[in-house]
Design a protein around this motif. Structure first.
Motif, PDB file in Angstrom:
ATOM      1  N   LYS A 166       0.745  -1.059  -0.152  1.00 52.63           N
ATOM      2  CA  LYS A 166      -0.062   0.186   0.015  1.00 52.63           C
ATOM      3  C   LYS A 166       0.989   1.188  -0.133  1.00 52.63           C
ATOM      4  N   ILE A 167       0.538   2.188  -0.642  1.00 46.59           N
ATOM      5  CA  ILE A 167       1.421   3.559  -0.981  1.00 46.59           C
ATOM      6  C   ILE A 167       0.477   4.578  -0.877  1.00 46.59           C
ATOM      7  N   ASP A 168       0.841   5.624   0.062  1.00 44.28           N
ATOM      8  CA  ASP A 168       0.259   6.850   0.093  1.00 44.28           C
ATOM      9  C   ASP A 168       1.254   7.880  -0.378  1.00 44.28           C
ATOM     10  N   SER A 169       0.821   8.267  -1.725  1.00 44.87           N
ATOM     11  CA  SER A 169       1.572   9.191  -2.370  1.00 44.87           C
ATOM     12  C   SER A 169       1.695  10.676  -1.970  1.00 44.87           C
ATOM     13  N   ASN A 170       0.709  11.029  -0.925  1.00 44.15           N
ATOM     14  CA  ASN A 170       0.592  12.216  -0.549  1.00 44.15           C
ATOM     15  C   ASN A 170       1.824  12.363   0.769  1.00 44.15           C
ATOM     16  N   SER A 171       1.799  11.462   1.434  1.00 43.73           N
ATOM     17  CA  SER A 171       2.902  11.197   2.768  1.00 43.73           C
ATOM     18  C   SER A 171       4.110  10.543   2.387  1.00 43.73           C
ATOM     19  N   ASP A 172       4.358   9.698   1.151  1.00 41.52           N
ATOM     20  CA  ASP A 172       5.461   9.077   0.708  1.00 41.52           C
ATOM     21  C   ASP A 172       5.597   7.786   1.745  1.00 41.52           C
ATOM     22  N   ARG A 173       4.462   7.337   2.464  1.00 40.73           N
ATOM     23  CA  ARG A 173       4.579   6.282   3.421  1.00 40.73           C
ATOM     24  C   ARG A 173       3.986   4.922   2.490  1.00 40.73           C
ATOM     25  N   SER A 174       4.585   3.795   2.950  1.00 41.61           N
ATOM     26  CA  SER A 174       4.263   2.658   2.370  1.00 41.61           C
ATOM     27  C   SER A 174       4.008   1.767   3.409  1.00 41.61           C
ATOM     28  N   GLU A 175       3.259   0.376   2.996  1.00 46.12           N
ATOM     29  CA  GLU A 175       2.898  -0.630   4.052  1.00 46.12           C
ATOM     30  C   GLU A 175       3.126  -1.985   3.142  1.00 46.12           C
ATOM     31  N   GLY A 176       3.447  -3.001   3.917  1.00 42.21           N
ATOM     32  CA  GLY A 176       3.602  -4.319   3.198  1.00 42.21           C
ATOM     33  C   GLY A 176       3.168  -5.344   3.982  1.00 42.21           C
ATOM     34  N   GLN A 177       2.316  -6.370   3.293  1.00 39.33           N
ATOM     35  CA  GLN A 177       1.734  -7.577   3.842  1.00 39.33           C
ATOM     36  C   GLN A 177       2.045  -8.737   2.955  1.00 39.33           C
ATOM     37  N   ILE A 178       2.089  -9.941   3.739  1.00 42.07           N
ATOM     38  CA  ILE A 178       2.470 -11.179   2.808  1.00 42.07           C
ATOM     39  C   ILE A 178       1.304 -12.228   3.357  1.00 42.07           C
ATOM     40  N   TRP A 179       0.588 -13.068   2.643  1.00 45.57           N
ATOM     41  CA  TRP A 179      -0.188 -14.117   2.885  1.00 45.57           C
ATOM     42  C   TRP A 179       0.424 -15.431   2.351  1.00 45.57           C
ATOM     43  N   LYS A 180       0.607 -16.380   3.166  1.00 45.97           N
ATOM     44  CA  LYS A 180       1.024 -17.755   2.500  1.00 45.97           C
ATOM     45  C   LYS A 180      -0.072 -18.749   2.849  1.00 45.97           C
ATOM     46  N   ASN A 181      -0.749 -19.075   1.861  1.00 41.06           N
ATOM     47  CA  ASN A 181      -1.885 -20.087   1.675  1.00 41.06           C
ATOM     48  C   ASN A 181      -3.000 -19.393   2.869  1.00 41.06           C
ATOM     49  N   GLY A 182      -3.081 -18.119   2.790  1.00 42.13           N
ATOM     50  CA  GLY A 182      -4.292 -17.314   3.585  1.00 42.13           C
ATOM     51  C   GLY A 182      -3.815 -16.580   4.787  1.00 42.13           C
ATOM     52  N   GLU A 183      -2.598 -17.223   5.457  1.00 46.39           N
ATOM     53  CA  GLU A 183      -2.196 -17.105   6.629  1.00 46.39           C
ATOM     54  C   GLU A 183      -1.112 -15.931   6.633  1.00 46.39           C
ATOM     55  N   PRO A 184      -1.317 -14.791   7.479  1.00 44.59           N
ATOM     56  CA  PRO A 184      -0.228 -13.639   7.278  1.00 44.59           C
ATOM     57  C   PRO A 184       1.097 -14.098   7.751  1.00 44.59           C
ATOM     58  N   GLN A 185       2.200 -13.518   7.206  1.00 47.03           N
ATOM     59  CA  GLN A 185       3.586 -14.148   7.287  1.00 47.03           C
ATOM     60  C   GLN A 185       4.577 -13.164   8.336  1.00 47.03           C
ATOM     61  N   ILE A 186       4.258 -11.805   8.239  1.00 46.26           N
ATOM     62  CA  ILE A 186       4.832 -10.939   8.753  1.00 46.26           C
ATOM     63  C   ILE A 186       4.078 -10.199   9.965  1.00 46.26           C
ATOM     64  N   LYS A 187       4.690  -9.836  11.238  1.00 47.15           N
ATOM     65  CA  LYS A 187       4.120  -9.579  12.354  1.00 47.15           C
ATOM     66  C   LYS A 187       3.284  -8.030  12.210  1.00 47.15           C
ATOM     67  N   ASP A 188       3.906  -7.245  11.370  1.00 40.96           N
ATOM     68  CA  ASP A 188       3.298  -6.024  11.342  1.00 40.96           C
ATOM     69  C   ASP A 188       3.403  -5.558   9.765  1.00 40.96           C
ATOM     70  N   SER A 189       3.039  -4.345   9.455  1.00 43.32           N
ATOM     71  CA  SER A 189       3.117  -3.794   7.901  1.00 43.32           C
ATOM     72  C   SER A 189       4.304  -3.130   7.802  1.00 43.32           C
ATOM     73  N   LYS A 190       5.471  -3.129   8.415  1.00 46.80           N
ATOM     74  CA  LYS A 190       6.459  -2.535   7.986  1.00 46.80           C
ATOM     75  C   LYS A 190       7.255  -2.785   6.780  1.00 46.80           C
ATOM     76  N   VAL A 191       7.491  -2.066   5.803  1.00 46.02           N
ATOM     77  CA  VAL A 191       7.968  -2.567   4.433  1.00 46.02           C
ATOM     78  C   VAL A 191       9.378  -2.982   4.671  1.00 46.02           C
ATOM     79  N   THR A 192      10.141  -2.684   5.774  1.00 47.36           N
ATOM     80  CA  THR A 192      11.350  -3.710   5.912  1.00 47.36           C
ATOM     81  C   THR A 192      11.322  -5.064   5.992  1.00 47.36           C
ATOM     82  N   TYR A 193      10.207  -5.363   6.942  1.00 44.41           N
ATOM     83  CA  TYR A 193       9.740  -7.023   7.162  1.00 44.41           C
ATOM     84  C   TYR A 193       9.196  -7.404   5.784  1.00 44.41           C
ATOM     85  N   TYR A 194       8.447  -6.684   5.185  1.00 41.87           N
ATOM     86  CA  TYR A 194       8.116  -7.168   3.814  1.00 41.87           C
ATOM     87  C   TYR A 194       9.356  -7.470   2.916  1.00 41.87           C
TER      88      TYR A 194
END
Length: 845
Positions: A91-119
């Motif tokens: 996810k990208i907010d072009s106004n604030s230049d902030r981004s979030e990332g999330q990954i699911w494996k077979n429907g299950e989330p794989q990273i503990k929060d939405s920080k792009v570094t974890y992504y």
């Protein structure tokens, strides 16, 4: 990795190209070659970049967020990898230049929060680094070519897809053990150094004791020898004093003889210089007279020719007068013949004008028929072009590569099954026997391959028959056009025949008149030839006359030279006599002087042999030696006493040294044991290091890449090109990265010497070969290849062969699909599926 779907919102490239804020594309059901087609600027490259799960655009500067324009922008990518379904959402907010990332494996989330570094970390762990991804399965616009990579960059890629990190772990563990053992070894070494330092302080004591005893004995012997030498030296001094007394008489006689010898030599040198100067003057005069005599003799050598020339001058003048009269008569005859030939040529001119008028009338009729030809030829040409395209289409539907591959696979499976049935030394149920596993797999795959081969042959036959019907239709059109052209050519030939007949009649009249002219010209040529011969004779006579006149003018000069020759011969004879007399006198004087000098030198040598020039110095040296012998005797007495004292001290220190040596031996044994163990761990560390097994793995990659690249080139372009990848300079041993191209005739050349189009497919084969090696070695089972447009510099035929590289890598590497961008309609038509971009949006075929 195989891509299932993509949903994008707020991408700038999609907005500019298609005018859409959001798109969603379902790729399920697509496989094989998938072409992205459409005009420039419609978002093809943007879509291709968004199919990468990494948060970057490889072909554009700046972070991924800089290429989106809405506050609620996102990129939602679904793909499977290793049998699992992954969903990667950014996810990208072009106004604030902030981004979030999330990954699911077979429907299950794989990273503990939405920080792009974890992504980013999760994607790199799952699929490898972005550097490896964009240098293997994803080829972006303006990306670095393999020829642009430094050896360091290339090695970094090799390290990742060869999974050399496990060797780095072994290296680190071994290094830690080496560090601990080195600490122990250093402590032991410090103890050994301390003991050795103490032991070194006793160094040489045994030898010192032995040397001291030997020295003492030698001193005693030297003392006796010194007494004997002192006696002999005194006797030598007395002898030298007697020699010095006899020297003075002989020295005076020597000086007198040396003066006499020098006097004779000076007189002989003065006489030689005087005689030499006089001889040079005489020789100079002789040379001048001899030169003058030679010149005069040469001038009178032509006396007989000069006299004869004077007689011939009169005869030649008469012959020249007769020759000039004949030339004038021949000139008047030529003028008459030229006038007759000019009159006949005036009769030919009106006949030639009539022929020209006839040719113009024929040309007008011929052009009227010729105007009908282009329409007929254009119709036939279109038919021929249609036949060419249909023939090419017929060759394409044959699918020789795929048909040959299926036939080869079926035959290979049959041979494996046949060998399995006849081989009895490996049990079928053994899962460790590679041969058995391969044969069983072949037996399972054979029915499907045979069905696929049968279906392919039926499809080829059906398509070929349809195309053959169309080809026959176009050939009928060509035959009709040929008949019409033949009719026009027949009419043109009839007109040409009639015009040629009329022209032939005119030509007969011209030929009769030209025959008369030819007869006159032959007569003219005969007269000209005779006149030319006569003129050559005249010119020769004039030339001979001039030569004879010049020669005859030299008669008075020859008479004067004869008088001078007689006087010069007498002078030369007198000079030669004088020179010989001087030589004889000098030889006699020189012989007498040399005999006197030899007698004096013999007497001088006898006197010198009786003189001892160094007797005074010898006396001084002998007295100095005697004085030193006395001092040496006194010193020896003092040293013998001191050596007795040293021997007692040395024996005491040697007893202390023995105790230290025992303690040092125990410490050295312990150090040896620790050193061996440390060297074994160090060997393991080096073996697992960059210059060990890692280097061997990397060195083995270059031949593998070359092999895959050559297989791909052969399957697409035939045997015209192959490549070699050189990673080390054979002369300097330095690491390099050079691509050598081998042409079909066996000649080798550098990549830089190829044309732009040739470079494209050579570099592409290397890039795809790296993709195959990466998939084979890295353990990352990618199923999709993504390629931006690269066939732009190629013509249509080469571009179609270029796409053959994509087909080949799908087959060789076991990839499921290959997305590629092209603006060439022929290339797009070769794809299994098309994704068309237009003003109406995206259409999948």
């Amino acid at each position: 990795m195989k891509i299932h779907s993509l949903k994008v919102r707020g991408a700038i490239g999609i907005k500019k190209g298609l005018g859409l804020d959001e798109i969603e594309v379902d790729f399920t059901g697509l496989s094989g070659l998938i072409a992205l087609a459409g005009p420039n600027g419609h978002g093809k490259t943007t879509l291709l970049e968004l199919l990468s799960p990494y948060r970057m655009f490889a072909s554009r500067d700046g972070a991924m967020r800089h290429h989106f324009f809405l506050r609620d922008s996102f990129r939602d990518l679904t793909f499977d990898f290793g049998g699992d379904i992954y969903r990667a959402l950014v996810k990208i907010d072009s106004n604030s230049d902030r981004s979030e990332g999330q990954i699911w494996k077979n429907g299950e989330p794989q990273i503990k929060d939405s920080k792009v570094t974890y992504y980013d970390r999760y994607i790199s762990k799952l699929l490898g680094s972005s550097n490896l991804f964009y240098n293997s399965v994803f080829c972006a616009q303006n990306s670095d070519k393999i020829s642009d990579l430094t050896t360091g960059q290339l090695k970094k890629l090799f390290v990742e897809f060869l999974r050399l990190d496990r060797l780095s772990g072994y290296e680190a563990a071994a290094k830690q053990c080496v560090t601990v053992l080195n600490g122990t070894s250093q402590q032991l070494q410090r103890n050994i150094d301390g003991l050795q330092e103490r032991l070194d302080s006793f160094s040489g004591f045994d030898e010192m004791l032995r040397q001291t005893v030997v020295t003492k004995d030698a001193m005693i012997d030297n003392m006796a020898f010194a007494f004997e030498q002192i006696k002999k030296q005194k006797e030598e001094i007395e002898r030298l004093i007697n020699v010095q007394a006899r020297n003075s008489v002989n020295i005076e006689r020597r000086d007198e003889l040396e003066k006499d010898i020098q006097k004779f030599r000076d007189e002989m040198d003065a006489r030689y210089k005087s005689d030499l100067k006089e001889a040079k003057q005489v020789k100079k005069s002789l040379s001048e007279k001899q030169l003058e005599l030679h010149t005069l003799q040469a001038s009178i050598s032509t006396k007989n020719q000069v006299i004869q020339a004077a007689d011939e001058v009169v005869t030649l003048e008469e012959e020249i007068a007769g020759a000039r009269k004949v030339d004038d008569d021949l000139g008047r005859d030529l003028d008459s013949k030229y006038q007759e030939m000019e009159s006949i040529e005036k009769e030919i001119t009106p006949i030639r004008e009539a022929i020209k008028t006839l040719e113009n009338e024929w040309f007008v009729s011929h052009e009227a028929l010729e105007e009908k030809v282009p329409a007929i030829e254009d119709k036939s040409r279109r038919a021929v072009e249609a036949i060419g395209k249909l023939t090419q289409e017929r060759e394409n539907v044959q699918q020789p590569t795929k048909l040959a591959r299926l036939e080869s696979d079926v035959e290979s499976c049959k041979k494996s099954i046949e060998l399995l049935e006849t081989r009895g030394d490996c049990p079928v149920e053994s899962p460790k026997c590679r041969f058995v596993v391969s044969a069983i797999s072949a037996r399972d795959n054979l029915p499907g391959l045979e069905k696929e081969l049968t279906d392919l042959r039926s499809l080829i036959k059906e398509n070929t028959e349809s195309i053959d019907f169309d080809i026959n239709t176009q050939k009928q059109i060509c035959a009709e056009g040929t008949a019409e052209l033949e009719k026009i050519r027949t009419e043109q030939k009839a007109l040409k025949s009639e015009a040629d007949q009329k022209a032939a009649n005119f030509q007969i009249e011209i030929s009769e008149l030209e025959e008369k002219i030819g007869t006159i010209r032959e007569s003219i040529l005969a007269v000209q030839r005779i006149r030319g011969e006569k003129r050559k004779v005249l010119e020769d006579l004039v030339g001979r006359l001039e030569d004879k006149r010049v020669l005859a003018s030299k008669l008075p000069e020859i008479q004067r030279a004869e008088d001078q020759i007689e006087r010069l011969a007498e002078g030369i004879e007198a000079l030669e006599t004088t020179i010989q007399e001087k030589r004889d006198q000098y030889s006699r004087d020189e012989l007498q002087s040399k005999e006197k000098i030899r007698d004096l030198e013999k007497r001088l040598a006898e006197v010198r042999s009786k003189i001892d020039e160094k007797v005074a110095q010898k006396i001084l040296d002998a007295r100095a030696i005697l004085e030193s012998r006395d001092l040496e005797k006194d010193n020896l007495a003092r040293k013998i006493k001191a050596e007795d004292e040293n021997i007692a001290v040395l024996k005491q220190r040697l007893e202390e040294k023995a105790g230290i040596e025992k303690e040092l031996a125990r410490a050295q044994d312990e150090l040896g044991r620790v050193t061996v163990e440390s060297s074994q761990w160090l060997y393991l560390q080096n073996a697992c290091g960059k210059s060990g097994l890692q280097a061997l793995e990397i060195d083995g990659v270059a031949p593998l890449i070359t092999g895959y690249a050559n297989d791909l080139l052969t399957s697409s372009f035939g045997p015209n090109f192959s490549v070699r990848l050189i990673t080390q300079d054979p002369e300097t041993g330095k690491e390099v990265l050079d691509i050598v191209v081998i042409r079909g005739d066996g000649s080798e050349t550098s990549l830089e010497n190829l044309s732009g189009g040739e470079k494209v497919w050579i570099l592409k084969s290397q890039r795809l070969a790296m993709t195959l090696v990466s998939k084979e070695k890295s353990g990352l089972n990618f199923q999709t290849i993504l390629c931006d447009e690269e066939d732009g510099p190629l013509d249509s035929e080469k571009a179609m062969s270029f796409v053959g590289l994509y087909k080949a890598i799908l087959e060789v590497g076991g990839f499921n699909d290959c997305f590629f961008i092209s603006h060439n309609p022929d290339v797009v038509a070769m794809a299994d599926h098309w994704i068309n971009f237009s003003e109406n949006g995206i259409l999948i075929n």
